[in-house]
Design a protein around this motif. Structure first.
Motif, PDB file in Angstrom:
ATOM      1  N   ILE A 126       1.046  -1.163   0.132  1.00  6.92           N
ATOM      2  CA  ILE A 126       0.035   0.009  -0.027  1.00  6.92           C
ATOM      3  C   ILE A 126       1.041   1.368  -0.123  1.00  6.92           C
ATOM      4  O   ILE A 126       0.720   2.145  -0.813  1.00  6.92           O
ATOM      5  N   GLU A 127       2.110   1.182   0.914  1.00  5.09           N
ATOM      6  CA  GLU A 127       2.784   2.520   1.029  1.00  5.09           C
ATOM      7  C   GLU A 127       3.655   2.565  -0.433  1.00  5.09           C
ATOM      8  O   GLU A 127       3.733   3.642  -0.930  1.00  5.09           O
ATOM      9  N   ASN A 128       3.940   1.430  -1.115  1.00  3.72           N
ATOM     10  CA  ASN A 128       4.489   1.548  -2.258  1.00  3.72           C
ATOM     11  C   ASN A 128       3.727   2.097  -3.315  1.00  3.72           C
ATOM     12  O   ASN A 128       4.070   2.932  -4.227  1.00  3.72           O
ATOM     13  N   ILE A 129       2.656   1.788  -3.265  1.00  9.03           N
ATOM     14  CA  ILE A 129       1.575   2.280  -4.327  1.00  9.03           C
ATOM     15  C   ILE A 129       1.051   3.732  -4.170  1.00  9.03           C
ATOM     16  O   ILE A 129       1.076   4.341  -5.089  1.00  9.03           O
ATOM     17  N   VAL A 188       3.802   5.954  -5.594  1.00 11.88           N
ATOM     18  CA  VAL A 188       3.746   6.128  -7.071  1.00 11.88           C
ATOM     19  C   VAL A 188       2.535   7.123  -7.180  1.00 11.88           C
ATOM     20  O   VAL A 188       2.872   8.156  -8.229  1.00 11.88           O
ATOM     21  N   GLY A 189       1.432   7.069  -6.311  1.00 14.58           N
ATOM     22  CA  GLY A 189       0.365   8.354  -6.642  1.00 14.58           C
ATOM     23  C   GLY A 189       0.931   9.596  -6.132  1.00 14.58           C
ATOM     24  O   GLY A 189       0.405  10.547  -6.917  1.00 14.58           O
ATOM     25  N   GLY A 190       1.822   9.698  -5.350  1.00 11.21           N
ATOM     26  CA  GLY A 190       2.290  11.019  -5.047  1.00 11.21           C
ATOM     27  C   GLY A 190       3.220  11.485  -6.126  1.00 11.21           C
ATOM     28  O   GLY A 190       3.041  12.758  -6.274  1.00 11.21           O
ATOM     29  N   LYS A 191       3.960  10.774  -6.902  1.00 11.99           N
ATOM     30  CA  LYS A 191       4.544  11.158  -7.864  1.00 11.99           C
ATOM     31  C   LYS A 191       3.632  11.456  -9.006  1.00 11.99           C
ATOM     32  O   LYS A 191       3.940  12.592  -9.751  1.00 11.99           O
ATOM     33  N   GLN A 192       2.499  10.733  -9.302  1.00 11.35           N
ATOM     34  CA  GLN A 192       1.435  11.290 -10.493  1.00 11.35           C
ATOM     35  C   GLN A 192       1.070  12.672  -9.748  1.00 11.35           C
ATOM     36  O   GLN A 192       0.656  13.419 -10.826  1.00 11.35           O
ATOM     37  N   ARG A 223       0.337   9.696   8.015  1.00 14.49           N
ATOM     38  CA  ARG A 223       0.955  10.937   8.177  1.00 14.49           C
ATOM     39  C   ARG A 223       1.233  11.579   6.705  1.00 14.49           C
ATOM     40  O   ARG A 223       0.937  12.665   6.550  1.00 14.49           O
ATOM     41  N   ASN A 224       1.858  10.684   5.956  1.00 14.14           N
ATOM     42  CA  ASN A 224       2.307  11.116   4.551  1.00 14.14           C
ATOM     43  C   ASN A 224       1.449  11.484   3.556  1.00 14.14           C
ATOM     44  O   ASN A 224       1.550  12.373   2.495  1.00 14.14           O
TER      45      ASN A 224
END
Length: 308
Positions: A183-186, A189-193, A239-240
């Motif tokens: 979930i954190e890895n996904i 990547v969503g944050g990069k998008q 948090r992130n």
């Protein structure tokens, strides 16, 4: 199968060809093993599948040689069979391949093996679903952003959150850790998008919220039986990706529109009145965890005093 069921070929040097795995590959028996996956008798298919799974724990070159023999093309029919032990072995084999190179992950995707893995994660019994989880999670860890985006588009987030939320899975700490990491890895990547496309919020955080992921992560954080590592991972995700004031207000706004202006707390238990002070429940959980640890330490000190 027994010859390859060793740890001697599991090392960090991908150029090593020592041991039984190399001996089998070099003997020319690999193609025969792959062919036996079509055998009518499950008592032949099973050890052949286990042997190929053991080979895939070797170097990337060992794994690639099996792929070159057409291994991946044999697996869809096994994943769609009604034999649980074979499906479990198949998912385990794929988890080993998905822990390899990005090119090998690309081969798994091209062979259309992600949908049956997702189906196994959704619908199979725990012993099979757990192996499917490892395979899919390894893609999020060892694959690139495009691989993760592909799996999200295939519908990974919902079954991933549902697996994590099943009460009968809480005894397997490794599976919980693997699911949380995925979930954190996904979300990463969503944050990069979000940054790349100048979006107002992480698009994958919406999917996690819709799948009930926030409530599940909250529940894990409040479970004092889980190790600190899992607690810290859940806290970091919240948090992130979910606990910023800007994100919180955006989620609240979207929720009010979605639910016909019925206020909701987005899983955090936030006060609905704008006049109330919004506190972070994770600070409170962290305090409780710290207090519990202090109590345990005091008990240990008392025991030491009694020993003296």
């Amino acid at each position: 199968s027994y010859l390859t069921d060793i740890d001697g070929d599991n090392n960090d040097n991908n150029t090593s060809y020592d041991g039984p795995i190399h001996a089998i590959n070099a003997s020319g028996a690999l193609a025969r093993l792959v062919g036996l996956l079509n055998h009518d008798c499950p008592h032949v298919r099973h050890p052949a599948l286990r042997t190929l799974g053991n080979i895939s724990t070797g170097s990337d070159q060992h794994t690639q040689e099996a792929i070159n023999c057409g291994l991946l093309n044999k697996l869809p029919s096994i994943l769609s069979s009604d034999r649980q032990p074979l499906k479990r072995e198949c998912c385990w084999l794929l988890s080993n391949i998905c822990a390899g190179s990005t090119q090998q992950i690309e081969c798994v995707i091209s062979a259309n093996l992600i949908p049956p893995l997702l189906n196994a994660l959704k619908h199979e019994k725990y012993v099979v679903a757990k192996e499917a989880l490892w395979a899919l999670s390894n893609v999020t860890s060892c694959g690139n952003d495009a691989h993760i985006e592909f799996m999200v588009n295939q519908g990974l987030i919902n079954p991933l959150c549902q697996f994590l939320g099943k009460s009968d899975n809480t005894n397997n700490m490794k599976a919980i850790r693997v699911a949380v990491e995925a979930i954190e890895n996904i979300l990463n990547v969503g944050g990069k998008q979000k940054e790349k496309r100048s979006l107002r919020q992480n698009p994958y955080s919406i999917f996690v919220e819709e799948a009930g992921g926030i409530e599940i992560l909250e529940s894990l954080q409040s479970d004092m039986s889980l190790p600190e590592e899992i607690f810290a991972s859940c806290a970091r995700i919240m948090r992130n990706y979910f606990d910023g004031s800007e994100q919180r207000e955006e989620h609240k706004r979207l929720g009010e529109i979605k639910h016909n202006n019925v206020p909701f707390g987005f899983g955090f238990g936030f006060a609905q009145s704008s006049n109330q002070v919004i506190t972070n429940p994770y600070d409170e959980l962290a305090k409780k965890k710290k207090q519990q640890q202090e109590i345990e330490n005091e008990d240990d000190d008392d025991d030491d005093d009694e020993d003296e």
